[in-house]
Design an enzyme around this catalytic site. Structure first.
Site, PDB file in Angstrom:
ATOM      1  N   CYS A 190     -40.338  22.010 -31.419  1.00  0.00           N
ATOM      2  CA  CYS A 190     -40.989  20.748 -31.106  1.00  0.00           C
ATOM      3  C   CYS A 190     -40.251  19.625 -31.854  1.00  0.00           C
ATOM      4  O   CYS A 190     -40.250  18.489 -31.549  1.00  0.00           O
ATOM      5  CB  CYS A 190     -42.429  21.088 -31.973  1.00  0.00           C
ATOM      6  SG  CYS A 190     -43.437  22.422 -31.426  1.00  0.00           S
ATOM      7  N   LEU A 191     -39.449  20.025 -32.775  1.00  0.00           N
ATOM      8  CA  LEU A 191     -38.763  19.057 -33.729  1.00  0.00           C
ATOM      9  C   LEU A 191     -37.722  18.517 -32.664  1.00  0.00           C
ATOM     10  O   LEU A 191     -37.095  17.411 -32.641  1.00  0.00           O
ATOM     11  CB  LEU A 191     -38.016  19.753 -34.895  1.00  0.00           C
ATOM     12  CG  LEU A 191     -38.942  20.170 -35.963  1.00  0.00           C
ATOM     13  CD1 LEU A 191     -38.073  20.681 -37.026  1.00  0.00           C
ATOM     14  CD2 LEU A 191     -39.577  18.797 -36.421  1.00  0.00           C
ATOM     15  N   GLY A 202     -28.972 -13.842 -45.400  1.00  0.00           N
ATOM     16  CA  GLY A 202     -29.257 -14.314 -47.061  1.00  0.00           C
ATOM     17  C   GLY A 202     -30.373 -13.894 -47.857  1.00  0.00           C
ATOM     18  O   GLY A 202     -30.842 -12.521 -47.516  1.00  0.00           O
ATOM     19  N   ARG A 221     -37.059  14.572 -32.208  1.00  0.00           N
ATOM     20  CA  ARG A 221     -35.609  14.011 -32.679  1.00  0.00           C
ATOM     21  C   ARG A 221     -35.284  13.234 -31.535  1.00  0.00           C
ATOM     22  O   ARG A 221     -34.423  12.162 -31.604  1.00  0.00           O
ATOM     23  CB  ARG A 221     -34.855  15.219 -32.867  1.00  0.00           C
ATOM     24  CG  ARG A 221     -35.092  15.747 -34.079  1.00  0.00           C
ATOM     25  CD  ARG A 221     -34.068  17.049 -34.276  1.00  0.00           C
ATOM     26  NE  ARG A 221     -34.489  17.706 -35.451  1.00  0.00           N
ATOM     27  CZ  ARG A 221     -34.205  18.842 -35.861  1.00  0.00           C
ATOM     28  NH1 ARG A 221     -33.442  19.784 -35.077  1.00  0.00           N
ATOM     29  NH2 ARG A 221     -34.612  19.604 -37.079  1.00  0.00           N
ATOM     30  N   GLU A 280     -43.115  21.522 -46.823  1.00  0.00           N
ATOM     31  CA  GLU A 280     -43.989  21.971 -47.956  1.00  0.00           C
ATOM     32  C   GLU A 280     -43.413  21.042 -49.265  1.00  0.00           C
ATOM     33  O   GLU A 280     -42.112  20.640 -49.085  1.00  0.00           O
ATOM     34  CB  GLU A 280     -43.667  23.599 -48.218  1.00  0.00           C
ATOM     35  CG  GLU A 280     -44.572  24.161 -47.096  1.00  0.00           C
ATOM     36  CD  GLU A 280     -44.731  25.659 -47.247  1.00  0.00           C
ATOM     37  OE1 GLU A 280     -44.284  26.043 -48.228  1.00  0.00           O
ATOM     38  OE2 GLU A 280     -45.524  26.198 -46.469  1.00  0.00           O
ATOM     39  N   GLU A 300     -37.524  14.884 -39.549  1.00  0.00           N
ATOM     40  CA  GLU A 300     -36.718  15.621 -38.292  1.00  0.00           C
ATOM     41  C   GLU A 300     -35.279  15.982 -38.389  1.00  0.00           C
ATOM     42  O   GLU A 300     -34.462  15.959 -37.663  1.00  0.00           O
ATOM     43  CB  GLU A 300     -36.807  14.535 -37.407  1.00  0.00           C
ATOM     44  CG  GLU A 300     -38.425  14.094 -37.063  1.00  0.00           C
ATOM     45  CD  GLU A 300     -39.288  14.880 -36.525  1.00  0.00           C
ATOM     46  OE1 GLU A 300     -38.770  16.304 -35.951  1.00  0.00           O
ATOM     47  OE2 GLU A 300     -40.411  14.676 -36.152  1.00  0.00           O
ATOM     48  N   GLY A 301     -34.988  16.438 -39.868  1.00  0.00           N
ATOM     49  CA  GLY A 301     -33.639  16.860 -40.039  1.00  0.00           C
ATOM     50  C   GLY A 301     -32.879  15.841 -40.706  1.00  0.00           C
ATOM     51  O   GLY A 301     -32.748  14.839 -40.045  1.00  0.00           O
TER      52      GLY A 301
END
Ligand SMILES: Cc1cc2nc3c(=O)[nH]c(=O)nc-3n(C[C@H](O)[C@H](O)[C@H](O)COP(=O)(O)OP(=O)(O)OC[C@H]3O[C@@H](n4cnc5c(N)ncnc54)[C@H](O)[C@@H]3O)c2cc1C
Length: 321
Positions: free
Chosen positions: A179-180, A276, A184, A74, A300-301
């Protein structure tokens, strides 16, 4: 490709990881689309959804005919999802959702959103068709990172859903965190794809533009990049095999995400120095990968959150606050 049934391919976690690596060698934004589709939106429905929700969405999503997004973050709550303000309240048999989600991958192109919201019982997940009245998505503009991926704000303004829109069993952060963990895992592999692409660009450049590749300092850079790339891929492979055996633990995935994104960024930055001035040009992939990885480092953290996960695993002491 790693889910079973519902027209999904049911392939191994290791095969899925390799696909993430190859996709991210192209662009982290492409891998992000796939991660959100398969590991966040589809996985959530597959793991926590009702049979009717699975039948309705998964075959179409597997075919790429329906796109999904995953609304957890959020505007004021990212690393602390437990404090989210989006609310779902009962109205008769229906649910009514109000709130905002921010930084949502695929949001403005999604057909279905998995949205996490506070309820009287705790955090619950909802399957929201994006054509439901009261749902809208605004594309976030002016990004200098992950430009190939659509990132959006989701607005939920009195979104009325039937009683069966909610995931029936899971209450609390266990739902979104499960889910995360899947997504991840894909990043552990994917980040090495961005690293490989940058390393290859640096090797090609140093050989073409003589005598750069013949300098000892350049070779030391290339050798260090190769070491970290090979170690990162081996770590991903080890975690993939543990995942396939059902023995991988969340803190091990945190360790992999933390290490591989950090090292991939270092590889891209070092590759940029070898090129370069050309290192800052979009004619080469290096600066694009480096910029993309700034997002991958955060989503994802963040580094800090995964550091604290590893710290807690080592000491038994949570230090999140
Ligand atoms: C391109 C992109 C795509 C994204 N896609 C999605 C998506 O599809 N779905 C979704 O839900 N979210 C998505 N996100 C959001 C992402 O997951 C969050 O940005 C992330 O979780 C961090 O939250 P935040 O930005 O609010 O930062 P904050 O949580 O405000 O953190 C800011 C800084 O404070 C540090 N910090 C916070 N708490 C602590 C603590 N307790 N101890 C020490 N340090 C701390 C953080 O590590 C960070 O360095 C996306 C983000 C980006 C950039």
């Amino acid at each position: 490709m790693h889910l079973e049934g519902y027209d999904c391919l049911g392939m191994s976690a290791t095969a899925y990881g390799l696909a993430c690596l190859e996709l991210e060698a192209s662009d982290s934004g492409i891998r992000s689309l796939v991660s959100v589709q398969g590991s966040l939106a589809m996985f959530a429905i597959h793991r926590w959804g009702r049979e009717e929700q699975k039948q309705q969405w998964l075959p179409n999503m597997a075919a790429g005919e329906a796109i999904g997004c995953f609304g957890l973050t959020e505007p004021d709550h990212g690393s602390d999802p437990a404090s989210m303000r989006t609310r779902a309240r009962r109205d008769g048999d229906d649910w009514v959702l109000d709130g905002r989600k921010m930084w949502i991958t695929n949001g403005a192109v999604a057909d279905v959103a998995v949205v996490w919201a506070q309820t009287d019982e705790g955090i619950r997940g909802f399957v929201v068709p994006t054509d439901t009245p009261g749902f809208s998505a605004n594309t976030i503009k002016h990004k200098m990172s992950l430009r190939a991926s659509v990132t959006s704000e989701l607005v939920l303004d009195g979104v009325r859903l039937p009683a069966d829109a909610v995931f029936p069993e899971v209450i609390g952060l266990k739902g979104p965190l499960s889910c995360l963990n899947e997504a991840r895992y894909g990043i552990v592999w994917g980040a090495m794809g961005a690293a490989r692409s940058s390393l290859e660009a640096a090797i090609d450049y140093s050989k073409e533009r003589k005598p750069i590749g013949g300098f000892q300092l350049t070779q030391a850079k290339l050798a260090d990049m190769e070491l970290e790339y090979v170690k990162g891929v081996l770590l991903a492979l080890h975690l993939g095999r543990r995942k396939d055996a059902g023995t991988v633990r969340p803190e091990q995935i945190s360790l992999g995400k933390l290490n591989n994104v950090r090292e991939a960024m270092e590889i891209c930055r070092t590759a940029r120095t070898i090129l370069g001035a050309n290192g800052i040009s979009l004619e080469y992939p290096v600066i694009r990968h480096a910029n993309n990885l700034e997002s991958v480092l955060t989503y994802e953290g963040t580094v800090e959150m995964h550091t604290l996960v590893v710290g807690q695993a080592l000491t038994g002491l949570p230090a999140f606050r």
